[in-house]
Write an enzyme that holds these catalytic residues in place. Structure first.
Site, PDB file in Angstrom:
ATOM      1  N   LEU A  99       0.760  -3.291   8.086  1.00  0.00           N
ATOM      2  CA  LEU A  99      -0.516  -3.703   8.667  1.00  0.00           C
ATOM      3  C   LEU A  99      -0.577  -3.469  10.173  1.00  0.00           C
ATOM      4  O   LEU A  99      -1.664  -3.343  10.741  1.00  0.00           O
ATOM      5  CB  LEU A  99      -0.772  -5.185   8.361  1.00  0.00           C
TER       6      LEU A  99
ATOM      7  N   ALA B 293       6.478  -4.927   4.503  1.00  0.00           N
ATOM      8  CA  ALA B 293       6.742  -3.691   5.259  1.00  0.00           C
ATOM      9  C   ALA B 293       8.122  -3.733   5.895  1.00  0.00           C
ATOM     10  O   ALA B 293       8.870  -2.749   5.868  1.00  0.00           O
ATOM     11  CB  ALA B 293       5.662  -3.496   6.321  1.00  0.00           C
TER      12      ALA B 293
ATOM     13  N   GLY C 163      -2.016  14.802   0.182  1.00  0.00           N
ATOM     14  CA  GLY C 163      -2.910  13.653   0.045  1.00  0.00           C
ATOM     15  C   GLY C 163      -2.607  12.931  -1.244  1.00  0.00           C
ATOM     16  O   GLY C 163      -2.089  13.514  -2.206  1.00  0.00           O
TER      17      GLY C 163
ATOM     18  N   ILE D 114       0.852  -0.765  -0.188  1.00  0.00           N
ATOM     19  CA  ILE D 114       2.298  -0.531  -0.283  1.00  0.00           C
ATOM     20  C   ILE D 114       2.602   0.964  -0.277  1.00  0.00           C
ATOM     21  O   ILE D 114       3.613   1.406   0.264  1.00  0.00           O
ATOM     22  CB  ILE D 114       2.877  -1.248  -1.518  1.00  0.00           C
TER      23      ILE D 114
ATOM     24  N   LYS E 266       1.279  -1.664 -14.905  1.00  0.00           N
ATOM     25  CA  LYS E 266      -0.093  -1.318 -14.533  1.00  0.00           C
ATOM     26  C   LYS E 266      -0.355   0.153 -14.842  1.00  0.00           C
ATOM     27  O   LYS E 266       0.404   1.017 -14.410  1.00  0.00           O
ATOM     28  CB  LYS E 266      -0.279  -1.587 -13.035  1.00  0.00           C
TER      29      LYS E 266
ATOM     30  N   GLY F 241       9.490  -9.529   8.948  1.00  0.00           N
ATOM     31  CA  GLY F 241      10.230  -9.509   7.677  1.00  0.00           C
ATOM     32  C   GLY F 241       9.365  -9.645   6.441  1.00  0.00           C
ATOM     33  O   GLY F 241       9.808 -10.181   5.440  1.00  0.00           O
TER      34      GLY F 241
END
Lengths: 377, 508
Positions: free
Chosen positions: B339, B21, B440, B352, B84, B18
């Site tokens: 991961l 991801a 890509g 992410i 950002k 949880g």
């Protein structure tokens, strides 16, 4: 930093429309930087008849000042919303735009497929705007294309197109040299790297662009494959599918102009050209193979086998780097060759079935109404 | 899946784990496929911590959030997010260097020739300035400014996109609410057993510590590095890329905010790795990614702590990883997302993004029945391509350096690199051109930013540039530069933008 020294002279070997395209474009792209463009023509009549220009090539024409509306007005060209391709099952029409409209990020054909599997009886072409406009008169078709913002190509008289391109080339200062190329000599003790000979003249050059329909320059240079090698670029007509000859020339010439290394040869530039040129060639061969080869032969080509398998499994058409044909063209070709999806994409199930049927019926009616208007015009 | 399978309809998806991801997957599937009758269950244990991957993101996350119906203001408030516009790289090619990889374009192409080619020609002139001056997001970053982009393609404000810097530990809980509101069933519990079908080898169910057995048709492994299903159960195998990217550990610690709130992440090269600095509204996220073959844990931690902007807020914690990916991200009826599927260090904030791509591709290829060999192969092909192309881009940062002040940099500078990257470097060195591809993550502007930032200078510029006179180019550059400067000056101070739009922590 300095620029690579610009090419002083590029010699184009070829005849007719092919040589005219190369001359007009390279004169436009390189002429202002001082490159002298010479066309070495064997004087052969070249092909006649009509040539298909895919939508992606219209920008190339625009750069040369050729406007599709004016070409149509002069009755040299007519708009084209789909191309008829030869196949083992007879002619197949590949539209330049998709049927229906995508919804919530899901392509229309998944909705159509889902409805069909639920018993809603309709053909995919009943939702096709491009196929509806295909037989419309030029003026109506061009207006509609602009109104609906759908891509279109051209069917154009080859000789007239060639003449227009010759006019552009001449205005840009391209010189013509009559005579069939007989020899290419590499020079080591000269300021020039190569000398091209016909029976009458000798021309020194920095680079040779070969767009001939035969292989005279190929033999003279000793190259064995289309592409860029050293100071030699060969763009052949490729697979004989409508639109491909002009596409190959247009893409090859524009990419070459963007990669010209200057006077010194640069391996990395030619490598980059060949990487993309041959990738596109593979995609074109995939389509030709799908249309004309048997299943076993098609399976020898991994990217094509992947398209067939994934489309059959779930209706999706995987794309590779440097695709030439749009998904809507692959869709038409796959279905024409008997490949049907076993199911629609799961995301298409988000639309409730009743809503789906109402939506499809409405779309079909709109297209039918448009067809009537076009036929009446 | 073998042909002998029973073609069972896929109706139940079980997500194990949880963290970021897991809840991104759950929220994504529930939002997009929940209405089709798909039952989504997520199993997590509060006793197992989460890594909280990726505090810094790429602009794609906005598309993900928008697609699943996340309200931006709620998201920013819940995760203390900041905006950002790019990533600053400090000390990478040489100590003292700094460049920004922006989320946007450089200048404007002219006559079909990319802008940076004109800049290359004029770069020796005193009044030309760095390429950064011609990128609005870079100029805005340097001024600490922000404004949302414009949809009008004629506006210079349309030449960039934005991402977020947020508290990743809060993103998962935020998405949990979103997912549960859309029908995701959450089960608290620790998975202690995995049952496989004897013939197919597919996962049939998982058993929890409580003895509860949870059956599913499709399993998504979001258990992190351990890969409970994809590796421990299915023995999928892992492809290590540590020969190219030798960093294998990270030590992370938050500190108090200090100085102005910057709209960009900073990655500072160190003697055996690099340090990140991510400004959030309430604190700054920090970390040190390093290679244990070149520096010890204690020294790495000291390098991190000694370089913090503000007071340390928590004990540093160490993560261990091997850069690479599973040999198959989708194996049998299990998809590894996050991961558990692979790890690429967060130098370009791709963690992410890779989760998002895993979810998006799963949605596109979501199987109808348990006969899904074709969909699985396509998923793996496309994800492999994503991983490999990001890998090449990351290698570029390390390999294209002039640093020779440590064994770490000497190894990376002289190592053999993948052929695909070597070809790109040669082409750029020769003529300033970028070898492009259709698929890509990183497009031409990104490659230009990093290649030039890493001091890979082209020896020649495109000779078509000479079709315009120097005076003409100079005027063009000058006008553009002034335009960027003015546009950035007209933007808001980043912190003020958050406050004035009701997005500041405690305001929303």
């Amino acid at each position: 930093m300095s620029s690579a020294k610009p090419l002083r002279r590029i010699v184009i070997v070829g005849d007719g429309m092919r040589a005219a395209m190369a001359a007009a474009y390279l004169a436009k792209a390189c002429g202002r930087a001082g490159a002298d463009i010479v066309v070495m023509s064997g004087g052969e009549a070249g092909k006649t008849g009509q040539v298909v220009v895919r939508p992606s090539a219209l920008r190339f024409n625009a750069e040369l000042g050729l406007n599709p509306a004016e070409l149509c007005k002069k009755n040299i060209a007519s708009p084209l919303f789909a191309a008829e391709m030869p196949s083992s099952n007879g002619p197949v029409t590949l539209p330049y735009a998709a049927s229906g409209v995508a919804s919530n990020g899901v392509e229309f054909h998944h909705y159509w497929l889902r409805a069909s599997q639920a018993g809603f009886d309709s053909a995919l072409h009943e939702y096709s705007l491009p196929l509806t406009l295909q037989n419309a008169r030029s003026g109506i078709a061009l207006e509609s294309a602009a109104g609906f913002k759908i891509p279109f190509g051209l069917r154009i008289d080859r000789a007239s197109y060639a003449q227009l391109l010759v006019n552009v080339a001449s205005a840009a200062g391209v010189r013509a040299s009559k005579g069939k190329l007989s020899a290419v000599q590499k020079l080591t003790e000269s300021d020039w790297p190569m000398r091209l000979s016909t029976s009458d003249v000798e021309v020194d050059a920095d680079f040779l662009v070969d767009v001939s329909e035969g292989s005279s320059a190929e033999n003279a240079v000793g190259a064995s494959r289309s592409g860029w090698s050293g100071r030699y670029l060969r763009i052949d007509s490729g697979v004989d599918l409508p639109g491909i000859e002009v596409f190959r020339l247009q893409r090859g010439l524009t990419r070459f102009a963007s990669l010209i290394p200057g006077r010194g040869n640069a391996h990395s530039d030619s490598g980059e050209f060949n990487r993309i040129f041959h990738a596109e060639e593979n995609r074109i061969t995939d389509m030709a193979c799908l249309l004309t080869a048997d299943e076993a032969e098609a399976r020898q080509r991994p990217a094509l086998a992947r398209k067939i398998d994934l489309f059959t499994a779930c209706g999706r058409i995987p794309s590779e780097d440097y695709e030439v044909f749009q998904p809507c063209e692959w869709l038409a070709a796959l279905m024409a060759r008997g490949h049907f999806p076993e199911r629609a994409e799961r995301l298409a199930e988000r639309m409730p079935e009743t809503e789906l049927r109402i939506w499809l019926e409405s779309l079909r009616r709109q297209i039918a109404d448009l067809r009537k208007q076009v036929e009446a015009a | 899946m073998s042909d002998e399978s029973s073609d069972k309809h896929v109706e139940r998806v079980i997500i194990i784990g949880g963290g970021t991801a897991g809840w991104m997957t759950a929220a994504g599937l529930a939002s997009m496929l929940g209405s089709t009758g798909l039952a989504i269950t997520l199993i997590e244990s509060e006793a197992i911590g989460i890594v909280g991957v990726g505090e810094a993101t790429l602009p794609h996350i906005k598309y993900f959030n928008d697609t699943i119906g996340v309200d931006e203001a709620e998201f920013i408030a819940a995760t203390s997010a900041t905006f950002k516009l790019g990533i600053e790289f400090v000390d990478w090619a040489r100590k003292g260097d700094s460049y920004i990889h922006p989320f946007g374009e450089f200048g404007l192409a002219n006559e079909g020739v990319p802008f940076h080619q004109y800049w290359s020609k004029m770069s020796g002139a005193l009044d030309t300035g760095p390429l950064d001056d011609y990128s609005l997001p870079v100029v805005a970053c340097r001024k600490g400014r922000f404004q949302r982009p414009s949809d009008d393609p004629r506006s210079v404000l349309s030449t960039y996109r934005y991402a977020y810097q947020f508290d990743a530990m809060q993103y998962a809980p935020f998405l949990r609410k979103h997912g549960e509101a859309r029908g995701v069933t959450r089960i608290e519990g620790k998975v202690t057993g995995v049952d496989q079908e004897s013939e197919s080898g597919n996962i049939a169910s998982v058993t929890l510590e409580t003895g509860q057995r949870v059956e599913g048709d499709l399993f998504v492994d979001c258990t992190g590095f351990i890969g409970l299903l994809i590796e421990k159960t299915l023995k999928t195998g892992y492809e290590s890329w540590s020969q190219y990217l030798p960093c294998d550990r990270a030590v992370a610690a938050p500190c108090e905010s200090a100085g102005p709130l910057l709209p960009y992440t900073r990655a500072t090269a160190d003697c055996a790795g690099w340090r990140w600095r991510i400004p959030l509204q309430h604190r700054t996220g920090n970390g040190h990614v390093y290679s244990s073959g070149f520096i010890g844990d204690e020294d790495a931690e000291r390098a991190l702590v000694d370089n913090l902007d503000g007071k340390l807020l928590a004990d540093p914690r160490i993560l261990r990883f091997v850069t690479g990916k599973r040999r198959k991200l989708w194996n049998h009826n299990c998809i590894a997302i996050g991961l558990s599927g692979g790890f690429l260090e967060p130098l370009e904030s791709t963690s992410i993004y890779l989760i998002q791509e895993g979810i998006t591709k799963l949605l596109e290829l979501f199987p109808d029945t348990d006969s899904f060999t074709v969909e699985m192969e396509e998923y793996n092909r496309r994800m492999d391509l994503e991983f490999e192309r990001i890998r090449d881009f990351l290698i570029l940062h390390y390999h294209a350096t002039e640093r020779d002040d440590s064994d770490f940099w000497n190894y990376l500078r002289t190592m053999k690199i993948p052929g695909s990257l070597a070809d790109k470097l040669e082409l750029f060195r020769n003529s300033g051109r970028i070898a492009a591809y259709d698929h890509g993550l990183f497009l031409v502007p990104s490659w230009i930013a990093v290649l030039l930032g890493q001091r890979i200078g082209p020896t020649n510029y495109d000779w078509r540039v000479d079709q315009l006179s120097e005076e003409h180019i100079r005027q063009h550059l000058s006008g553009l530069r002034n335009h960027m400067e003015q546009a950035a000056s007209d933007m808001f101070d980043h912190a003020n933008f958050l406050t004035q739009n009701g997005l500041a922590r405690g305001v929303a």
